[in-house]
Design an enzyme around this catalytic site. Structure first.
Site, PDB file in Angstrom:
ATOM      1  N   ASN A  35      -2.543   4.526  11.994  1.00 25.64           N
ATOM      2  CA  ASN A  35      -2.982   3.318  12.694  1.00 25.64           C
ATOM      3  C   ASN A  35      -1.796   2.433  13.069  1.00 25.64           C
ATOM      4  O   ASN A  35      -1.736   1.886  14.180  1.00 25.64           O
ATOM      5  CB  ASN A  35      -3.957   2.521  11.832  1.00 25.64           C
ATOM      6  CG  ASN A  35      -5.372   3.078  11.882  1.00 25.64           C
ATOM      7  OD1 ASN A  35      -5.783   3.653  12.888  1.00 25.64           O
ATOM      8  ND2 ASN A  35      -6.111   2.920  10.799  1.00 25.64           N
ATOM      9  N   HIS A  70      -4.993   1.754  16.577  1.00 27.77           N
ATOM     10  CA  HIS A  70      -6.291   2.054  15.978  1.00 27.77           C
ATOM     11  C   HIS A  70      -7.129   3.003  16.840  1.00 27.77           C
ATOM     12  O   HIS A  70      -8.007   3.702  16.316  1.00 27.77           O
ATOM     13  CB  HIS A  70      -7.065   0.749  15.735  1.00 27.77           C
ATOM     14  CG  HIS A  70      -6.521  -0.049  14.597  1.00 27.77           C
ATOM     15  ND1 HIS A  70      -6.894   0.176  13.285  1.00 27.77           N
ATOM     16  CD2 HIS A  70      -5.610  -1.059  14.552  1.00 27.77           C
ATOM     17  CE1 HIS A  70      -6.247  -0.666  12.486  1.00 27.77           C
ATOM     18  NE2 HIS A  70      -5.461  -1.426  13.235  1.00 27.77           N
ATOM     19  N   ASP A 119      -9.084   6.060  15.348  1.00 27.45           N
ATOM     20  CA  ASP A 119     -10.507   6.339  15.581  1.00 27.45           C
ATOM     21  C   ASP A 119     -10.702   7.789  16.035  1.00 27.45           C
ATOM     22  O   ASP A 119     -11.653   8.465  15.607  1.00 27.45           O
ATOM     23  CB  ASP A 119     -11.075   5.394  16.636  1.00 27.45           C
ATOM     24  CG  ASP A 119     -11.154   3.950  16.143  1.00 27.45           C
ATOM     25  OD1 ASP A 119     -11.034   3.734  14.923  1.00 27.45           O
ATOM     26  OD2 ASP A 119     -11.323   3.052  16.989  1.00 27.45           O
ATOM     27  N   GLU A 143     -11.114   5.969   5.695  1.00 25.44           N
ATOM     28  CA  GLU A 143     -10.743   7.349   5.999  1.00 25.44           C
ATOM     29  C   GLU A 143     -11.267   8.324   4.944  1.00 25.44           C
ATOM     30  O   GLU A 143     -10.780   9.452   4.832  1.00 25.44           O
ATOM     31  CB  GLU A 143      -9.221   7.472   6.092  1.00 25.44           C
ATOM     32  CG  GLU A 143      -8.470   7.266   4.785  1.00 25.44           C
ATOM     33  CD  GLU A 143      -8.137   5.812   4.501  1.00 25.44           C
ATOM     34  OE1 GLU A 143      -7.170   5.553   3.776  1.00 25.44           O
ATOM     35  OE2 GLU A 143      -8.851   4.918   5.020  1.00 25.44           O
TER      36      GLU A 143
END
Length: 238
Positions: free
Chosen positions: A122, A127, A131, A157
């Site tokens: 990230n 991000h 994702d 996660e």
């Protein structure tokens, strides 16, 4: 049955009931029903019953349609409340509830899975890349497990899989297959960099006697041992 047929039946029934009542009256001593009364008795149901029947049947059809739509909306809302919107897997609460119920009736194993260095992904790539990693790992879990197994995202996660009706060797083989399949994923970025995620997996057996939450804790400790020993590996709970 179509609305037209139901309206015809309703009007016919009303007309028939009126004519039968007039016929019975005409059979009484001294009672004579003039012809115009018979005509009126036949015409009145057509004038009155038809619009009333039409409105009632249309209202009934609309109520039925609204009821069907309400049931579909309720089913959709229930489904959405059980699914993690990012990955399409079961959310934490639903996974634990379903797994707790199923694990009472069968033996198997729990896999606790964590994406390695996810915070770094990230931070380094954004991000939106994180994702994508979550979604690709979730899809790999779904495609690599059986239809009878449960897959869920516990948060962040972290994922979990309940393997039903399998021994420890089968569970370890499944965990290793998941690890390898995820390690083969590659996400190409516009700047020609490639993100290749890996996972650490803890495996704990479930015999239907101990509470599911206890088995999940064993798998969690095994997963952290895999993290501490270098990541991208499978560890069996003690």
């Amino acid at each position: 049955m179509s609305a037209a047929i139901r309206i015809l039946i309703a009007v016919s029934f009303s007309m028939l009931a009126t004519l039968i009542a007039m016929y019975l009256l005409s059979r009484l001593p001294g009672m004579v029903v003039p012809l115009q009364w018979w005509i009126f008795g036949a015409a009145c149901p057509l004038v009155v019953s038809f619009p009333v029947s039409y409105l009632l049947i249309r209202q009934g059809d609309r109520n039925q349609m609204l009821h069907t739509e309400l049931r579909a909306a309720f089913a959709q809302a229930k489904h959405l409340s059980e699914i993690d919107q990012m990955t399409g897997l079961l959310n934490r609460a639903t996974f634990i509830r379903w797994a707790s119920e199923r694990s009472k009736a069968s033996f198997g194993a729990v896999l606790l899975i964590d994406i390695d260095n996810f915070k770094s992904i990230n931070d380094l790539y954004g991000h939106h890349v994180g994702d994508t990693v979550l979604q690709m790992v979730a899809e790999t879990l779904k495609s690599s497990t059986r239809s009878t197994d449960l897959c869920g995202r516990l948060g962040g996660e972290e994922f979990a899989v309940l393997l039903q009706n399998c021994d420890i060797d089968t569970a370890l083989n499944m965990a290793e297959r998941l690890r390898v399949n995820v390690s083969e994923l590659q996400i190409a970025l516009p700047n020609k960099q490639v993100v290749a995620p890996t996972i650490s997996i803890g495996v704990a057996t479930q015999n239907g006697v101990h509470p599911f939450q206890e088995t999940l804790q064993h798998a969690d400790r095994a997963m952290y041992r895999a993290k501490n020993q270098g990541r991208n590996q499978v560890q069996l709970a003690a």
